[in-house]
Design a protein around this motif. Structure first.
Motif, short mmCIF file in Angstrom:
data_model
loop_
_atom_site.label_atom_id
_atom_site.label_comp_id
_atom_site.label_asym_id
_atom_site.label_seq_id
_atom_site.Cartn_x
_atom_site.Cartn_y
_atom_site.Cartn_z
N SER A 165 0.84 -1.21 0.00
CA SER A 165 0.00 0.00 0.00
C SER A 165 0.87 1.26 0.00
O SER A 165 0.54 2.27 -0.64
N GLN B 22 2.13 1.86 -3.53
CA GLN B 22 1.06 2.42 -4.36
C GLN B 22 0.87 3.91 -4.08
O GLN B 22 0.60 4.69 -5.00
N GLN C 37 3.66 5.73 -5.84
CA GLN C 37 3.39 5.82 -7.28
C GLN C 37 2.29 6.83 -7.56
O GLN C 37 2.34 7.55 -8.57
N ARG C 38 1.28 6.87 -6.67
CA ARG C 38 0.19 7.85 -6.85
C ARG C 38 0.72 9.28 -6.79
O ARG C 38 0.21 10.17 -7.47
#
Length: 344
Positions: A320, A323, A326-327
């Motif tokens: 998580s 992610q 990356q977001r």
């Protein structure tokens, strides 16, 4: 006998010089011809002048006579037909035609069979008026031999390196390592993670789990996808091997996903170490087909037991965090949150 020795001995007893010959023939000796002459004689190069009308040599230095195993001045009056093989003569003729067509200095390389031995020469030609060509001969046989030996040595080194690389890859296959990155694979990582959880639980200590993912290539490099990804994976493997301790475990756990177990390390220290690694990776320029690419990474850091105390939960928290990195656009280190009420 080499060129300089032969020419020096020949010219010592030879009447006149090329300068005298040019004046007698009424040919121009200025410009390129004069420059070539001023360079040739101090270097002891072989000099010759050929008549294009007859194809015969009208001037030749003594060294050139010795080169073709002729007596003093006997090269004068001869043509390439008398001196060389047919293919060698044709090569000479093609270059002479280029000289007269371009009306400029032309340098070419020739290999001649003389005295039963192949010898290499660099021949510089310059037009003299409209009917003659002056040539300066310099032998390069020994230089060519050295280049050939060097090339063979480099090829042998390259073959040895390839053989060693193949042995390394075969060894890594047998040891459960990834061919591209040189790191351990998912099976070894899962075993190591379970051991680390067990050890940390018994000794009441913490450790950090870091998941690392390669960021997508920039748009201008997408056409290099396969080659660039291969080079990136190799580069990241080198960086992880160089920046982890013997007690840590760095593994490749997916196509573009890596994991690092930092034994006995807390969340803050893990973040600092991964941030340092991220900066080092960004500074590593990987050149692919002339394009400079940086090693951009997204990292998620989780801590045992503060983030999670079970294997699946710890992996999920680190995933998580990746992610989220990356977001935010990638090239970041993100810490997994510590649940409210977790043990200190």
């Amino acid at each position: 006998m080499d060129i300089q020795s032969a020419n020096a001995q020949g010219m010592a007893g030879r009447p006149g010089s090329l300068q005298d010959w040019l004046q007698v023939q009424g040919l121009p000796d200025g410009g390129a011809a004069g420059a070539l002459l001023s360079l040739a004689e101090p270097l002891g190069a072989f000099l010759a002048v050929k008549s294009l009308a007859t194809g015969r040599y009208v001037y030749a230095s003594a060294g050139l006579d010795r080169l073709f195993e002729r007596t003093e001045s006997s090269l004068v009056g001869s043509s390439d037909v008398d001196l060389m093989r047919g293919d060698e003569m044709q090569a000479m003729r093609r270059v002479e035609q280029a000289v007269m067509a371009q009306r400029t200095v032309v340098v070419s390389e020739h290999r001649l069979e003389l005295g039963g031995r192949r010898r290499d020469f660099m021949v510089t030609r310059v037009p003299l008026g409209s009917d003659h060509i002056m040539s300066m001969w310099s032998e390069r046989t020994e230089e060519k031999h050295r280049e050939s030996h060097l090339q063979r040595a480099l090829q042998q080194i390259e073959q040895q390196q390839k053989a060693m690389e193949q042995l390394r890859r075969e060894s890594e296959k047998g040891s459960g390592r990834d061919d591209t990155s040189g790191l351990y694979l998912r099976a070894q990582f899962d075993d190591q993670l379970l051991r680390e959880i067990d050890l940390s639980t018994r000794e009441h200590r913490e450790f950090a789990l870091v998941l690392i993912s390669l960021d997508p290539l920039p748009a201008e490099a997408r056409h290099l996808q396969d080659e660039a990804q291969q080079r990136m994976l190799e580069g990241l493997g080198r960086m992880l091997r160089a920046n982890t301790r013997a007690m840590d475990a760095a593994c490749r756990v997916g196509e573009q996903l890596f994991a690092v177990l930092l034994s006995g390390v807390g969340l803050a220290t893990a973040h600092a170490r991964m941030e340092q690694l991220r900066r080092q990776c960004v500074s590593q320029i990987i050149v692919v087909q002339g394009m400079d690419l940086s090693l951009s990474l997204s990292m998620g850091v989780a801590s045992f037991p503060h983030t999670a105390s079970r294997q699946e939960e710890l992996l999920g928290a680190a995933q998580s965090a990746i992610q989220e990195a990356q977001r935010r656009g990638g090239n970041q280190v993100v810490l997994a949150p510590i649940p409210f009420g977790s043990q200190a």
